[in-house]
Scaffold this motif. Structure first.
Motif, PDB file in Angstrom:
ATOM      1  N   SER A  54      48.928  -2.194  70.129  1.00  0.00           N
ATOM      2  CA  SER A  54      50.176  -2.367  69.380  1.00  0.00           C
ATOM      3  C   SER A  54      50.765  -3.758  69.627  1.00  0.00           C
ATOM      4  O   SER A  54      51.367  -4.361  68.727  1.00  0.00           O
ATOM      5  CB  SER A  54      51.197  -1.292  69.781  1.00  0.00           C
ATOM      6  N   VAL A  55      50.592  -4.276  70.832  1.00  0.00           N
ATOM      7  CA  VAL A  55      51.110  -5.603  71.152  1.00  0.00           C
ATOM      8  C   VAL A  55      50.309  -6.671  70.383  1.00  0.00           C
ATOM      9  O   VAL A  55      50.883  -7.641  69.873  1.00  0.00           O
ATOM     10  CB  VAL A  55      51.058  -5.856  72.671  1.00  0.00           C
ATOM     11  N   ILE A  56      48.995  -6.477  70.288  1.00  0.00           N
ATOM     12  CA  ILE A  56      48.169  -7.403  69.514  1.00  0.00           C
ATOM     13  C   ILE A  56      48.617  -7.410  68.051  1.00  0.00           C
ATOM     14  O   ILE A  56      48.729  -8.467  67.419  1.00  0.00           O
ATOM     15  CB  ILE A  56      46.679  -7.020  69.607  1.00  0.00           C
ATOM     16  N   ALA A  57      48.890  -6.222  67.494  1.00  0.00           N
ATOM     17  CA  ALA A  57      49.351  -6.140  66.104  1.00  0.00           C
ATOM     18  C   ALA A  57      50.683  -6.858  65.923  1.00  0.00           C
ATOM     19  O   ALA A  57      50.900  -7.560  64.928  1.00  0.00           O
ATOM     20  CB  ALA A  57      49.480  -4.674  65.687  1.00  0.00           C
ATOM     21  N   GLY A  58      51.586  -6.702  66.885  1.00  0.00           N
ATOM     22  CA  GLY A  58      52.879  -7.386  66.812  1.00  0.00           C
ATOM     23  C   GLY A  58      52.748  -8.888  66.932  1.00  0.00           C
ATOM     24  O   GLY A  58      53.427  -9.644  66.231  1.00  0.00           O
ATOM     25  N   LEU A  59      51.848  -9.328  67.815  1.00  0.00           N
ATOM     26  CA  LEU A  59      51.617 -10.764  67.957  1.00  0.00           C
ATOM     27  C   LEU A  59      51.051 -11.361  66.680  1.00  0.00           C
ATOM     28  O   LEU A  59      51.478 -12.431  66.232  1.00  0.00           O
ATOM     29  CB  LEU A  59      50.661 -11.020  69.127  1.00  0.00           C
TER      30      LEU A  59
ATOM     31  N   ILE B 138      44.254 -13.388  71.047  1.00  0.00           N
ATOM     32  CA  ILE B 138      44.407 -12.951  69.650  1.00  0.00           C
ATOM     33  C   ILE B 138      43.253 -13.462  68.799  1.00  0.00           C
ATOM     34  O   ILE B 138      42.785 -12.778  67.881  1.00  0.00           O
ATOM     35  CB  ILE B 138      45.751 -13.431  69.079  1.00  0.00           C
ATOM     36  N   THR B 139      42.768 -14.662  69.080  1.00  0.00           N
ATOM     37  CA  THR B 139      41.634 -15.208  68.332  1.00  0.00           C
ATOM     38  C   THR B 139      40.405 -14.326  68.485  1.00  0.00           C
ATOM     39  O   THR B 139      39.702 -14.030  67.505  1.00  0.00           O
ATOM     40  CB  THR B 139      41.320 -16.636  68.803  1.00  0.00           C
ATOM     41  N   ALA B 140      40.115 -13.889  69.706  1.00  0.00           N
ATOM     42  CA  ALA B 140      38.952 -13.026  69.928  1.00  0.00           C
ATOM     43  C   ALA B 140      39.122 -11.687  69.212  1.00  0.00           C
ATOM     44  O   ALA B 140      38.178 -11.178  68.591  1.00  0.00           O
ATOM     45  CB  ALA B 140      38.753 -12.808  71.425  1.00  0.00           C
ATOM     46  N   ALA B 141      40.326 -11.115  69.281  1.00  0.00           N
ATOM     47  CA  ALA B 141      40.570  -9.835  68.614  1.00  0.00           C
ATOM     48  C   ALA B 141      40.412  -9.960  67.102  1.00  0.00           C
ATOM     49  O   ALA B 141      39.818  -9.094  66.444  1.00  0.00           O
ATOM     50  CB  ALA B 141      41.972  -9.324  68.959  1.00  0.00           C
ATOM     51  N   LEU B 142      40.927 -11.040  66.529  1.00  0.00           N
ATOM     52  CA  LEU B 142      40.829 -11.240  65.085  1.00  0.00           C
ATOM     53  C   LEU B 142      39.385 -11.490  64.658  1.00  0.00           C
ATOM     54  O   LEU B 142      38.928 -10.963  63.635  1.00  0.00           O
ATOM     55  CB  LEU B 142      41.711 -12.418  64.669  1.00  0.00           C
TER      56      LEU B 142
ATOM     57  N   ARG C 199      45.485  -2.540  61.666  1.00  0.00           N
ATOM     58  CA  ARG C 199      46.120  -1.883  62.809  1.00  0.00           C
ATOM     59  C   ARG C 199      47.620  -1.720  62.586  1.00  0.00           C
ATOM     60  O   ARG C 199      48.237  -0.769  63.060  1.00  0.00           O
ATOM     61  CB  ARG C 199      45.852  -2.707  64.072  1.00  0.00           C
ATOM     62  N   LEU C 200      48.218  -2.635  61.835  1.00  0.00           N
ATOM     63  CA  LEU C 200      49.645  -2.569  61.554  1.00  0.00           C
ATOM     64  C   LEU C 200      49.969  -1.318  60.747  1.00  0.00           C
ATOM     65  O   LEU C 200      50.957  -0.625  61.008  1.00  0.00           O
ATOM     66  CB  LEU C 200      50.072  -3.822  60.787  1.00  0.00           C
TER      67      LEU C 200
ATOM     68  N   CYS D 168      54.592   3.629  68.151  1.00  0.00           N
ATOM     69  CA  CYS D 168      54.180   2.255  68.462  1.00  0.00           C
ATOM     70  C   CYS D 168      55.012   1.217  67.720  1.00  0.00           C
ATOM     71  O   CYS D 168      54.955   0.028  68.048  1.00  0.00           O
ATOM     72  CB  CYS D 168      52.707   2.051  68.099  1.00  0.00           C
ATOM     73  N   TRP D 169      55.767   1.656  66.704  1.00  0.00           N
ATOM     74  CA  TRP D 169      56.504   0.700  65.874  1.00  0.00           C
ATOM     75  C   TRP D 169      57.522  -0.139  66.649  1.00  0.00           C
ATOM     76  O   TRP D 169      57.666  -1.335  66.378  1.00  0.00           O
ATOM     77  CB  TRP D 169      57.191   1.428  64.721  1.00  0.00           C
ATOM     78  N   PRO D 170      58.273   0.445  67.621  1.00  0.00           N
ATOM     79  CA  PRO D 170      59.218  -0.414  68.361  1.00  0.00           C
ATOM     80  C   PRO D 170      58.521  -1.566  69.087  1.00  0.00           C
ATOM     81  O   PRO D 170      59.007  -2.708  69.067  1.00  0.00           O
ATOM     82  CB  PRO D 170      59.863   0.559  69.361  1.00  0.00           C
ATOM     83  N   ALA D 171      57.377  -1.287  69.716  1.00  0.00           N
ATOM     84  CA  ALA D 171      56.656  -2.353  70.425  1.00  0.00           C
ATOM     85  C   ALA D 171      56.144  -3.398  69.448  1.00  0.00           C
ATOM     86  O   ALA D 171      56.246  -4.608  69.699  1.00  0.00           O
ATOM     87  CB  ALA D 171      55.494  -1.754  71.213  1.00  0.00           C
ATOM     88  N   ILE D 172      55.610  -2.959  68.310  1.00  0.00           N
ATOM     89  CA  ILE D 172      55.099  -3.894  67.310  1.00  0.00           C
ATOM     90  C   ILE D 172      56.236  -4.774  66.780  1.00  0.00           C
ATOM     91  O   ILE D 172      56.128  -5.996  66.715  1.00  0.00           O
ATOM     92  CB  ILE D 172      54.416  -3.136  66.151  1.00  0.00           C
ATOM     93  N   GLY D 173      57.344  -4.122  66.411  1.00  0.00           N
ATOM     94  CA  GLY D 173      58.458  -4.860  65.820  1.00  0.00           C
ATOM     95  C   GLY D 173      59.093  -5.845  66.774  1.00  0.00           C
ATOM     96  O   GLY D 173      59.360  -6.999  66.408  1.00  0.00           O
ATOM     97  N   LEU D 174      59.345  -5.417  68.009  1.00  0.00           N
ATOM     98  CA  LEU D 174      60.006  -6.299  68.967  1.00  0.00           C
ATOM     99  C   LEU D 174      59.071  -7.406  69.446  1.00  0.00           C
ATOM    100  O   LEU D 174      59.516  -8.521  69.727  1.00  0.00           O
ATOM    101  CB  LEU D 174      60.525  -5.483  70.148  1.00  0.00           C
ATOM    102  N   THR D 175      57.765  -7.104  69.537  1.00  0.00           N
ATOM    103  CA  THR D 175      56.802  -8.155  69.872  1.00  0.00           C
ATOM    104  C   THR D 175      56.786  -9.229  68.789  1.00  0.00           C
ATOM    105  O   THR D 175      56.814 -10.435  69.077  1.00  0.00           O
ATOM    106  CB  THR D 175      55.387  -7.563  70.025  1.00  0.00           C
TER     107      THR D 175
END
Length: 383
Positions: free
Chosen positions: A110-115, A223-227, A330-331, A338-345
Motif C-alpha cells: 500500500s505504501v508503494i502504491a501511495g508513493l 519504486i523503480t524496481a517495483a514498477l 494496485r491502487l 489500506c486507503w488511509p495509508a495510500i492517501g496519506l503516503t
C-alpha cells in the motif's frame, strides 16, 4: 539479439523521458555553470551501459535534489564531483551488503502504491507548470501526444519533438537555428578530470548528499524496481533493488570526477520510456549515443541545441508519464483499510518528497499492524 529491438516506437520511446531530463540539465548548465561536456559525457556513457546491462528501457536521470542545490546554492564543480562520489559509495554499500533488499521487503504494498501516486501527481504538476509558460503549445502538444499514442506503431515522441521544434522556431520560442550554425562544427574534446578535496567533500555532504540519499533510495531504487517488475514481468529478475544500487553507485563513483552530474535511475523515467513505446535496451542505447556524441563533438553548442525544444512542449511529455505512473493496478485493487495509508503516503510525497512519504506510510501501516496484533491477543485472552 534478445533484449534489443529497432523500430520507430523504440526510437520514439528513447526520448520519452526528456520531460525530466531537459529542465534539470539545462538549469545546471546555464544557471549552475557546470561544463556541458562533462555532464553530457556522464549521461551518455551511463545510458549506454544501462542499455547493455539491463536490456530494458531503464532510464538515467539527474538527481533532482542535487540539481536544485546546484542552481539555488551555487555548488561549485568540485563539490558536485564530491557529491557524486559519496552517493556512489553509499549506493554500492547498500547493494553489496544486501541492506537495500531487506529494506525493500519491509515496505508494505500500500505504501508503494501511495508513493507511485504521489510521485506521478508531482511529475504531472511540474509538467503542467511548464506547459503554462506557453499554454497554446503545451496543451496542443498534450492533445497531439495523447492522440498519437493510441495509434499502434506510431512514434509519438519523434513526431511530437519534430512539431515542437518547428513550432519553437516559427513562434520565436527557441534560439534561431542560424545563431547555432557557426558552433555546429564538430570539435573533439574530452571532459576535464577533477578530484575533490576534503573541504569540498564536507560541503557536498552537508549541502547535497544528505537531502538526496533518502530520495534516491526511495524513488530511484525501491519504486523503480517495483514498477519495472510490473511493466516487464517476463524479466522481473533483471531490474532489482540490488542491481539498481550497484549500477547507480558504480556510475557515480567512476563518472563524477569527469564532471558528470550525480545520476540515478527513476520510476518516472521507466514509465515515460514505456509510455512512449520503448520495450527493450535499444532505447537507452539510442539516447545514450546521441548524448555521448554531443559531449565529445558538440559540447560548446549543446546548451543551445537542447534549448531548441520549448519547455512548454516538454511539459506535455511529463504530464502524460506522470499520470500513467500515478494510476496503478494496485491502487484500484487495494482494500478499503489500506486507503488511509495510500492517501496519506501520496499526500506526504506530494507535499514534501518520497522519503517523507515513505516514513508516513510505513508508520501508518506498521501502527495498523501493531494495533491488529494487540486486538487479536486481547480477543485470545477473552476466549
Amino acid at each position: 539479439m534478445r533484449g534489443f529491438r529497432l523500430n520507430a516506437r523504440e526510437a520514439g520511446g528513447a526520448f520519452g523521458d526528456l520531460g525530466t531530463f531537459l529542465p534539470h540539465v539545462i538549469s545546471v548548465l546555464t544557471v549552475g555553470g557546470l561544463a556541458s561536456g562533462g555532464v553530457l559525457f556522464g549521461f551518455g556513457l551511463f545510458y549506454l551501459f544501462t542499455g547493455v546491462f539491463y536490456r530494458l528501457p531503464v532510464p538515467v536521470q539527474p538527481m533532482k535534489a542535487v540539481s536544485a542545490v546546484i542552481v539555488t546554492s551555487g555548488l561549485p564543480p568540485g563539490a558536485v564531483a564530491a557529491t557524486g562520489m559519496i552517493l556512489g559509495a553509499v549506493l554500492l554499500v547498500l547493494g553489496l551488503s544486501g541492506a537495500i533488499e531487506r529494506l525493500s521487503r519491509a515496505i508494505p504494498p500500500s505504501v508503494i502504491a501511495g508513493l507511485r501516486f504521489g510521485l506521478g501527481v508531482s511529475f504531472a504538476l511540474i509538467g503542467l507548470d511548464l506547459m503554462l509558460e506557453v499554454p497554446w503549445l503545451g496543451f496542443g502538444m498534450l492533445a497531439l501526444l495523447g492522440a498519437l499514442t493510441f495509434l499502434r506503431g506510431c512514434p509519438a515522441t519523434l513526431i511530437g519533438l519534430a512539431v515542437a521544434l518547428l513550432a519553437g522556431q516559427a513562434a520565436g520560442l527557441a534560439p534561431p537555428l542560424g545563431e547555432l550554425a557557426g558552433g555546429l562544427a564538430p570539435r573533439f574534446a574530452l571532459p576535464e578530470v577533477m578530484l575533490p578535496g576534503f573541504a569540498e567533500m564536507g560541503e557536498a555532504l552537508h549541502k547535497a548528499v544528505l537531502p538526496q540519499i533518502a530520495l534516491t533510495v526511495t524513488n530511484a531504487v525501491i519504486i523503480t524496481a517495483a514498477l519495472a517488475r510490473a511493466l516487464y514481468p517476463e524479466d522481473k529478475g533483471a531490474v532489482t533493488e540490488r542491481r539498481l544500487c550497484l549500477t547507480s553507485g558504480a556510475a557515480n563513483l567512476l563518472l563524477a570526477p569527469f564532471g558528470a552530474l550525480p545520476m540515478c535511475h527513476g520510476a518516472g523515467g521507466v514509465q515515460a520510456h514505456h509510455r512512449f513505446g520503448a520495450r527493450s535496451g535499444t532505447a537507452p542505447l539510442l539516447i545514450g549515443a546521441v548524448l555521448f556524441v554531443l559531449a565529445l563533438f558538440f559540447a560548446e553548442a549543446a546548451v543551445g541545441l537542447l534549448a531548441m525544444i520549448p519547455l512548454a512542449a516538454v511539459g506535455a511529455f511529463l504530464v502524460l508519464a506522470g499520470a500513467e505512473l500515478a494510476i496503478s493496478k494496485r491502487l484500484f485493487d487495494a482494500r478499503p483499510d489500506c486507503w488511509p495509508a495510500i492517501g496519506l503516503t501520496a499526500l506526504a510525497t506530494l507535499a514534501a518528497d518520497a522519503a517523507v512519504g515513505l516514513a508516513v506510510g510505513c508508520t501508518i501501516e506498521f501502527g495498523r499492524s501493531l494495533a491488529r496484533d494487540v486486538l487479536r491477543r486481547g480477543g485470545s485472552r477473552q476466549d
